[in-house]
Scaffold this active site. Structure first.
Site, PDB file in Angstrom:
ATOM      1  N   ASP A   2       0.828  -1.199   0.000  1.00 37.00           N
ATOM      2  CA  ASP A   2       0.000   0.000   0.000  1.00 37.00           C
ATOM      3  C   ASP A   2       0.868   1.257   0.000  1.00 37.00           C
ATOM      4  O   ASP A   2       1.929   1.274   0.629  1.00 37.00           O
ATOM      5  CB  ASP A   2      -0.903  -0.020   1.246  1.00 37.00           C
ATOM      6  CG  ASP A   2      -2.152   0.814   1.056  1.00 37.00           C
ATOM      7  OD1 ASP A   2      -2.362   1.323  -0.074  1.00 37.00           O
ATOM      8  OD2 ASP A   2      -2.904   0.966   2.019  1.00 37.00           O
ATOM      9  N   HIS A  19       2.572   3.368  -9.126  1.00 40.11           N
ATOM     10  CA  HIS A  19       2.487   1.920  -9.351  1.00 40.11           C
ATOM     11  C   HIS A  19       3.736   1.411 -10.068  1.00 40.11           C
ATOM     12  O   HIS A  19       4.255   0.345  -9.762  1.00 40.11           O
ATOM     13  CB  HIS A  19       1.232   1.564 -10.154  1.00 40.11           C
ATOM     14  CG  HIS A  19      -0.045   1.886  -9.427  1.00 40.11           C
ATOM     15  ND1 HIS A  19      -0.235   1.553  -8.105  1.00 40.11           N
ATOM     16  CD2 HIS A  19      -1.173   2.515  -9.828  1.00 40.11           C
ATOM     17  CE1 HIS A  19      -1.443   1.960  -7.721  1.00 40.11           C
ATOM     18  NE2 HIS A  19      -2.021   2.554  -8.747  1.00 40.11           N
ATOM     19  N   LEU A 113      12.349 -19.893  -4.135  1.00 39.67           N
ATOM     20  CA  LEU A 113      11.244 -19.072  -3.620  1.00 39.67           C
ATOM     21  C   LEU A 113       9.935 -19.359  -4.363  1.00 39.67           C
ATOM     22  O   LEU A 113       9.928 -19.457  -5.587  1.00 39.67           O
ATOM     23  CB  LEU A 113      11.619 -17.592  -3.807  1.00 39.67           C
ATOM     24  CG  LEU A 113      10.502 -16.561  -3.586  1.00 39.67           C
ATOM     25  CD1 LEU A 113      10.140 -16.480  -2.103  1.00 39.67           C
ATOM     26  CD2 LEU A 113      10.931 -15.182  -4.100  1.00 39.67           C
TER      27      LEU A 113
HETATM   28  C1  IPE Z   1      -0.964   0.256  -4.104  1.00 38.52           C
HETATM   29  O1  IPE Z   1      -1.148   1.398  -3.375  1.00 38.52           O
HETATM   30  C2  IPE Z   1      -2.068  -0.755  -4.006  1.00 38.52           C
HETATM   31  C3  IPE Z   1      -2.481  -1.326  -5.324  1.00 38.52           C
HETATM   32  C4  IPE Z   1      -3.735  -1.583  -5.596  1.00 38.52           C
HETATM   33  C5  IPE Z   1      -1.482  -1.648  -6.345  1.00 38.52           C
HETATM   34  P1  IPE Z   1      -2.400   2.386  -3.495  1.00 38.52           P
HETATM   35  O2  IPE Z   1      -2.716   2.616  -4.934  1.00 38.52           O
HETATM   36  O3  IPE Z   1      -3.517   1.883  -2.646  1.00 38.52           O
HETATM   37  O4  IPE Z   1      -1.786   3.707  -2.878  1.00 38.52           O
HETATM   38  P2  IPE Z   1      -2.469   4.783  -1.925  1.00 38.52           P
HETATM   39  O5  IPE Z   1      -3.119   4.050  -0.785  1.00 38.52           O
HETATM   40  O6  IPE Z   1      -3.453   5.534  -2.765  1.00 38.52           O
HETATM   41  O7  IPE Z   1      -1.327   5.642  -1.483  1.00 38.52           O
HETATM   42 MG    MG Z   2      -4.186   2.246  -0.721  1.00 38.99          MG
END
Ligand code: IPE
Ligand code: MG
Length: 230
Positions: A2, A19, A113
């Protein structure tokens, strides 16, 4: 994983670049696990709730996933990594489903892994799906043992440690069945900033915990034995 969006916002960049940067953190984490002989790494990449995001962001995430599969499976295979996907893949394009299947087939016999990507995954869906599969297979009466055989993570031991980045302190419908005895670690670090030192910190935090699985602590157990013996 996140915090991608916030990482981008802090830099006045579009969310999608967060992303892209998050993908670099994925590569770093896989490398870290490979080097430190961690046997299972499961990454929550896309939840069943993430479809609610703007179409542009969803498309970007899916195409990033597709491109990573196209570009990086050979490297994973060279490093003896076994690739797995958990989640409802039937919602993905045929092309993406084929790439996932191909990645799983190519890396099937690898013994290093196990890298599992949770995509279009939800913990509650996993449990309901397992119950349906068990019933389709003729199990009239369910038990924990039977249900666990049909859960998505049936190929892996229960997780030792859950790391959640980005400051939220919740599980958000991740592998809820499997997490019952998992140590939980929450950090404010945004996912794109999560590096080797952050991983080490999470592991050292984990190694300081005492895992009792419902039993009393070692000292209590010794004194109980003393009472029983005397
Ligand atoms: C990545 O973080 C989670 C995914 C779905 C790839 P976010 O996109 O939730 O980032 P924030 O929470 O808006 O900062
Ligand atoms: Mg998020």
């Amino acid at each position: 994983m996140d915090g991608n969006g916030r990482w981008a916002k802090e830099r006045y960049l579009p969310r999608v670049l967060g992303h892209r940067s998050g993908l670099k953190a994925v590569r770093r984490s896989v490398e870290f696990c490979h080097q430190n002989k961690i046997e299972f790494l499961t990454l929550f990449a896309f939840s069943s709730e993430n479809w609610r995001r703007p179409l542009e962001e969803v498309s970007f995430l899916l195409s990033l996933f597709q491109k990573s599969l196209e570009d990086e499976v050979v490297k994973l295979d060279d490093n003896n990594v076994r690739f797995k996907l958990i989640g409802d893949r039937s919602k993905f394009s045929t092309k993406l489903q084929d790439l996932i299947q191909e990645a799983e087939t190519i890396t099937h016999g690898n013994t290093g892994l196990t890298l599992t990507i949770a995509a279009n995954y939800g913990g509650r869906w996993d449990i309901v799906n397992a119950a349906q599969q068990a019933s389709l297979n003729g199990h009239a009466k369910l038990s924990e043992e039977i249900l666990s055989q049909y859960l998505q993570l049936n190929f892996a031991p229960e997780p030792d440690l859950l790391i959640r980045t980005g400051g939220e302190v919740r599980v958000s419908n991740f592998v809820i069945w499997d997490l019952v005895y998992t140590e939980l670690y929450f950090t404010d670090i945004l996912w794109p900033d999560f590096d080797e030192s952050c991983f080490y910190e999470a592991l050292s935090h984990y190694s300081g915990r005492e895992r009792r699985f419902g039993r009393a602590g070692v000292e209590q157990e010794v004194s109980m034995k003393y009472i029983a013996d005397s």
